[in-house]
Scaffold this motif. Sequence first.
Motif, short mmCIF file in Angstrom:
data_model
loop_
_atom_site.label_atom_id
_atom_site.label_comp_id
_atom_site.label_asym_id
_atom_site.label_seq_id
_atom_site.Cartn_x
_atom_site.Cartn_y
_atom_site.Cartn_z
N GLN A 1 5.65 15.78 21.55
CA GLN A 1 5.13 14.91 22.64
C GLN A 1 3.69 14.71 22.61
O GLN A 1 3.36 13.44 22.82
CB GLN A 1 5.45 15.98 23.81
CG GLN A 1 6.82 16.45 23.84
CD GLN A 1 7.79 15.41 24.00
OE1 GLN A 1 7.72 14.21 24.75
NE2 GLN A 1 8.82 15.66 23.14
N ALA A 2 2.77 15.58 21.91
CA ALA A 2 1.36 15.16 21.81
C ALA A 2 1.34 14.31 20.68
O ALA A 2 0.40 13.26 21.20
CB ALA A 2 0.47 16.24 21.42
N MET A 3 2.09 14.02 19.76
CA MET A 3 1.99 13.10 18.83
C MET A 3 2.70 11.73 19.23
O MET A 3 1.98 10.72 19.01
CB MET A 3 2.63 13.39 17.54
CG MET A 3 1.82 14.78 16.67
SD MET A 3 0.08 14.05 16.42
CE MET A 3 0.35 12.98 15.46
N ILE A 4 3.33 11.83 20.16
CA ILE A 4 4.00 10.43 20.50
C ILE A 4 2.84 9.83 21.34
O ILE A 4 2.68 8.68 21.29
CB ILE A 4 5.15 10.63 21.70
CG1 ILE A 4 6.47 11.18 20.79
CG2 ILE A 4 5.69 9.57 22.22
CD1 ILE A 4 7.58 11.78 21.51
N HIS A 5 2.17 10.50 22.38
CA HIS A 5 1.07 10.07 23.19
C HIS A 5 -0.14 9.68 22.17
O HIS A 5 -0.52 8.53 22.38
CB HIS A 5 0.39 11.02 23.99
CG HIS A 5 1.48 11.48 25.29
ND1 HIS A 5 2.50 12.14 25.30
CD2 HIS A 5 1.11 11.08 26.58
CE1 HIS A 5 3.14 12.00 26.40
NE2 HIS A 5 2.17 11.39 27.19
N TYR A 6 -0.38 10.25 21.28
CA TYR A 6 -1.53 10.27 20.49
C TYR A 6 -1.15 8.77 19.45
O TYR A 6 -2.09 8.09 19.51
CB TYR A 6 -1.75 11.08 19.36
CG TYR A 6 -2.43 10.57 18.24
CD1 TYR A 6 -3.86 10.36 18.24
CD2 TYR A 6 -1.79 10.58 16.89
CE1 TYR A 6 -4.65 9.90 17.20
CE2 TYR A 6 -2.52 9.87 15.86
CZ TYR A 6 -4.01 9.72 16.01
OH TYR A 6 -4.65 9.01 14.81
N ARG A 7 -0.05 8.74 18.88
CA ARG A 7 0.40 7.27 18.16
C ARG A 7 0.43 6.37 19.11
O ARG A 7 -0.12 5.27 18.54
CB ARG A 7 1.67 7.84 17.54
CG ARG A 7 1.97 8.90 16.67
CD ARG A 7 1.29 8.58 15.20
NE ARG A 7 1.65 9.91 14.40
CZ ARG A 7 0.78 10.00 13.13
NH1 ARG A 7 -0.25 9.13 12.99
NH2 ARG A 7 1.11 10.99 12.33
N ILE A 8 0.90 6.57 20.15
CA ILE A 8 0.72 5.09 21.12
C ILE A 8 -0.64 4.78 21.35
O ILE A 8 -1.06 3.63 21.40
CB ILE A 8 1.42 5.44 22.51
CG1 ILE A 8 3.20 5.46 22.20
CG2 ILE A 8 1.25 4.24 23.47
CD1 ILE A 8 3.96 6.11 23.33
N ALA A 9 -1.29 5.92 21.79
CA ALA A 9 -2.91 5.57 22.25
C ALA A 9 -3.66 5.09 21.09
O ALA A 9 -4.48 4.14 21.26
CB ALA A 9 -3.35 6.63 22.75
N HIS A 10 -3.49 5.51 19.82
CA HIS A 10 -4.23 5.30 18.68
C HIS A 10 -4.19 3.57 18.48
O HIS A 10 -4.92 3.17 18.10
CB HIS A 10 -3.92 5.99 17.44
CG HIS A 10 -4.69 5.70 16.22
ND1 HIS A 10 -6.02 6.06 16.38
CD2 HIS A 10 -4.31 5.13 15.23
CE1 HIS A 10 -6.58 5.64 15.00
NE2 HIS A 10 -5.77 5.10 14.30
N GLU A 11 -2.57 3.12 18.44
CA GLU A 11 -2.51 1.90 18.08
C GLU A 11 -3.04 0.97 19.23
O GLU A 11 -3.68 -0.06 18.98
CB GLU A 11 -0.92 1.47 18.21
CG GLU A 11 -0.22 2.20 17.12
CD GLU A 11 -0.58 1.80 15.64
OE1 GLU A 11 -1.11 0.41 15.93
OE2 GLU A 11 -0.59 2.44 14.68
N LEU A 12 -3.03 1.34 20.46
CA LEU A 12 -3.83 0.54 21.57
C LEU A 12 -5.26 0.58 21.28
O LEU A 12 -6.00 -0.46 21.58
CB LEU A 12 -3.49 0.88 22.98
CG LEU A 12 -2.04 0.93 23.44
CD1 LEU A 12 -1.61 1.66 24.64
CD2 LEU A 12 -1.69 -0.61 23.67
N LEU A 13 -5.87 1.55 20.68
CA LEU A 13 -7.15 1.80 20.60
C LEU A 13 -7.40 0.72 19.34
O LEU A 13 -8.43 0.06 19.44
CB LEU A 13 -7.65 2.96 20.08
CG LEU A 13 -9.14 3.38 20.24
CD1 LEU A 13 -9.93 3.30 21.50
CD2 LEU A 13 -9.54 4.86 19.30
N LEU A 14 -6.72 0.65 18.41
CA LEU A 14 -6.97 -0.09 17.18
C LEU A 14 -6.96 -1.74 17.60
O LEU A 14 -7.70 -2.68 16.93
CB LEU A 14 -6.00 -0.02 16.27
CG LEU A 14 -5.89 1.26 15.51
CD1 LEU A 14 -4.85 1.37 14.43
CD2 LEU A 14 -7.34 1.63 14.67
#
Length: 291
Positions: free
Chosen positions: A135-148
Amino acid sequence: MQDALDGATYFPQKSGRPLPGPEQLKRIVDLVKEIVFPGFFSASTMHPLNQRCCMGTLLDHLNVLLKEQIANGLYFFAEADAAKTDNDAPELALAFIERLPEVRRLLYTDVKAMFNNDPATDSFGEVIICYPSIQAMIHYRIAHELLLLDVPVLPRIITELAHSAIGIDIHPGARIGEYFSIDHGTGVVIGETCIIGNHVHLYQGVTLGARNFVLDERGLPLNVPRHPILEDNVIVYSNSTVLGRITIGHNSVIGGNVWLTGSVPPHSRIVQRRASAGGTSTDLFSFGEGI
């Protein structure tokens, strides 16, 4: 001190638009979960015959919500140009959606890594549904793409939603490779400028943090690389603290309860020395063949 108490100084925006909403962003994460892991998080049953139709509906809902929240995020800054923001938000939403296949691929490597590293689970499905690290990685992977994509504010809210719910704190700016896994997960902290390679495994309570800050002429901290680099195939055991812009060489193992502020070469084994008979230790770390 007076400035710090002046609410008008810190008023987030003057556009009149709402701020990005945590509830709406949670819904965006839920939609991505349904798209990436079809059938696992949907309230309705998904069959092969209706999967394409369901996916189209989910993607359409995601696009509508994402455009709105990205626009609110861009308007978060008072100097945002209204016309540019209204044009940029749909393009950024589409750019994110086009990255979903890669997000899905990375998350499937994380699921496989968690499965391979934990004999307590019987299936990939159990990992997807039950494991807080996923669950943490789902949130992180989404957030990281938006940050990029240079989307402001939203990435941090998304990772903090996971942090507050499951106690794993991953900054969206961290760079995390494939096949990443966290066992148990509670209390893990991964700082903004961390770089983590492939096939890295952490245990609960691990901190990958900053040791100190570089200050500007006003005495404010500069946003410069300040967190660890973990190369491929590194394991960090529970409650260890790794601080500063140091490098943990590939195929290294950091034992539990270690405080580490210096780089170590590849194939290192870093452990605590056993306490002496008097209850003290002359050397916190030692290089050994195992832990």
